[in-house]
Design a protein around this motif. Structure first.
Motif, mmCIF file in Angstrom:
data_model
loop_
_atom_site.group_PDB
_atom_site.id
_atom_site.type_symbol
_atom_site.label_atom_id
_atom_site.label_comp_id
_atom_site.label_asym_id
_atom_site.label_seq_id
_atom_site.Cartn_x
_atom_site.Cartn_y
_atom_site.Cartn_z
ATOM 1 N N ARG A 123 10.460 5.796 8.591
ATOM 2 C CA ARG A 123 10.048 5.919 9.785
ATOM 3 C C ARG A 123 8.617 6.866 10.021
ATOM 4 N NH1 ARG A 123 14.844 4.826 13.973
ATOM 5 N NH2 ARG A 123 15.321 2.753 12.995
ATOM 6 N N PRO A 124 8.723 8.178 9.452
ATOM 7 C CA PRO A 124 7.584 9.216 9.708
ATOM 8 C C PRO A 124 6.282 8.567 9.091
ATOM 9 C CG PRO A 124 9.633 10.432 9.338
ATOM 10 C CD PRO A 124 9.974 8.916 9.266
ATOM 11 N N TRP A 125 6.821 8.051 7.887
ATOM 12 C CA TRP A 125 5.599 7.471 7.080
ATOM 13 C C TRP A 125 5.272 6.212 7.209
ATOM 14 C CZ3 TRP A 125 4.282 12.061 5.578
ATOM 15 C CH2 TRP A 125 5.489 13.089 5.265
ATOM 16 N N ARG A 126 5.641 5.504 8.032
ATOM 17 C CA ARG A 126 5.216 4.164 8.666
ATOM 18 C C ARG A 126 5.509 3.053 7.388
ATOM 19 N NH1 ARG A 126 0.794 6.909 9.640
ATOM 20 N NH2 ARG A 126 -0.601 5.430 8.503
ATOM 21 N N LEU A 127 6.570 3.123 6.585
ATOM 22 C CA LEU A 127 7.001 2.392 5.628
ATOM 23 C C LEU A 127 7.920 1.302 6.164
ATOM 24 C CD1 LEU A 127 7.194 5.031 2.670
ATOM 25 C CD2 LEU A 127 5.283 3.720 3.392
ATOM 26 N N ARG A 184 0.806 -1.204 0.106
ATOM 27 C CA ARG A 184 0.121 0.074 0.042
ATOM 28 C C ARG A 184 0.909 1.175 0.111
ATOM 29 N NH1 ARG A 184 -3.339 -0.897 5.197
ATOM 30 N NH2 ARG A 184 -1.597 0.537 5.763
ATOM 31 N N ALA A 185 2.057 1.135 -0.458
ATOM 32 C CA ALA A 185 2.967 2.280 -0.064
ATOM 33 C C ALA A 185 2.943 3.156 -1.497
ATOM 34 C CB ALA A 185 4.451 1.840 -0.022
ATOM 35 N N HIS A 186 2.354 4.217 -1.442
ATOM 36 C CA HIS A 186 2.134 4.999 -2.778
ATOM 37 C C HIS A 186 3.233 5.620 -3.134
ATOM 38 C CE1 HIS A 186 -2.346 4.923 -2.669
ATOM 39 N NE2 HIS A 186 -2.328 4.809 -1.124
ATOM 40 N N VAL A 187 3.438 6.062 -4.366
ATOM 41 C CA VAL A 187 4.736 6.594 -4.765
ATOM 42 C C VAL A 187 5.138 8.048 -4.034
ATOM 43 C CG1 VAL A 187 5.744 7.862 -6.749
ATOM 44 C CG2 VAL A 187 4.505 5.756 -7.033
ATOM 45 N N GLY A 188 4.169 8.658 -3.724
ATOM 46 C CA GLY A 188 4.359 9.759 -2.957
ATOM 47 C C GLY A 188 4.904 9.626 -1.624
ATOM 48 N N TRP A 189 4.541 8.738 -1.035
ATOM 49 C CA TRP A 189 5.183 8.281 0.328
ATOM 50 C C TRP A 189 6.584 7.910 0.077
ATOM 51 C CZ3 TRP A 189 0.255 5.438 1.384
ATOM 52 C CH2 TRP A 189 -0.875 6.168 2.190
ATOM 53 N N LEU A 244 7.131 -2.790 -0.262
ATOM 54 C CA LEU A 244 6.964 -1.681 0.556
ATOM 55 C C LEU A 244 5.791 -1.612 1.087
ATOM 56 C CD1 LEU A 244 9.117 0.349 1.725
ATOM 57 C CD2 LEU A 244 8.378 1.706 0.241
ATOM 58 N N VAL A 245 5.514 -1.761 2.233
ATOM 59 C CA VAL A 245 4.195 -1.711 2.911
ATOM 60 C C VAL A 245 4.169 -0.443 3.908
ATOM 61 C CG1 VAL A 245 3.830 -4.183 2.853
ATOM 62 C CG2 VAL A 245 4.618 -3.352 4.828
ATOM 63 N N ARG A 246 2.829 -0.093 4.112
ATOM 64 C CA ARG A 246 2.643 1.164 5.319
ATOM 65 C C ARG A 246 1.980 0.362 6.169
ATOM 66 N NH1 ARG A 246 -0.574 6.340 5.270
ATOM 67 N NH2 ARG A 246 1.099 7.685 6.279
#
Length: 152
Positions: free
Chosen positions: A87-91, A8-13, A145-147
């Motif tokens: 870390r801040p983006w929970r990736l 679920r990791a979007h390109v923006g993250w 890469l997951v969120r």
């Protein structure tokens, strides 16, 4: 049999994490450059000179910086699946089974990620069209890469 988490990791993250990770990597590059320039000075060159680009020593400096950045990424991913920028983006980087990825897969991920960036970021933008939102380096390495969900 463990189910694979849905990527679920979007390109923006991903790009935000990459931007955050630029700063510790830049600091590491400065340390490597300082070491090269000190060695250059101790080898008898004028202290006001520096390692010139596009010379053998300049290329060795680039390779050393690439290796140090790779060590930062691979060690971070291996120790918890995250770099400082993630870390801040929970990736988090996970293996195909949702657990920790192997060191070999993480090294492959870093190498393929480098090629993705060198191709004008095409490997990252690929995730916009991929049905699973995977980048080239996700596919090549077999990692994802997951969120992570927010903690309550």
């Amino acid at each position: 049999m463990a189910s694979t988490p849905v990527p679920r990791a979007h390109v923006g993250w991903r790009l935000l994490a990459l931007f955050y990770d630029f700063w510790p990597v830049a600091a590491l590059w400065m340390l490597v450059s300082a070491a090269f320039n000190l060695a250059y000075t101790f080898a008898g060159h004028d202290a006001r000179e520096y390692v010139a680009p596009f010379t053998l020593l300049g290329w060795l400096l680039w390779i050393a910086c690439w290796l140090v950045a790779g060590a930062y990424a691979v060690v971070s991913w291996r120790r918890g699946g995250q770099t400082l920028g993630m870390r801040p983006w929970r990736l988090r980087v996970v293996g195909p089974d949702g657990g920790n990825a192997s060191t070999r897969a993480l090294v492959r991920r870093y190498a393929a990620g480098t090629l993705s960036l060198l191709a004008a970021g095409a490997g990252f933008w690929w995730a916009l069209f991929d049905r699973d939102r995977l980048t080239w380096h996700d596919r090549v390495s077999g990692t994802r890469l997951v969120r992570d969900p927010k903690r309550a």
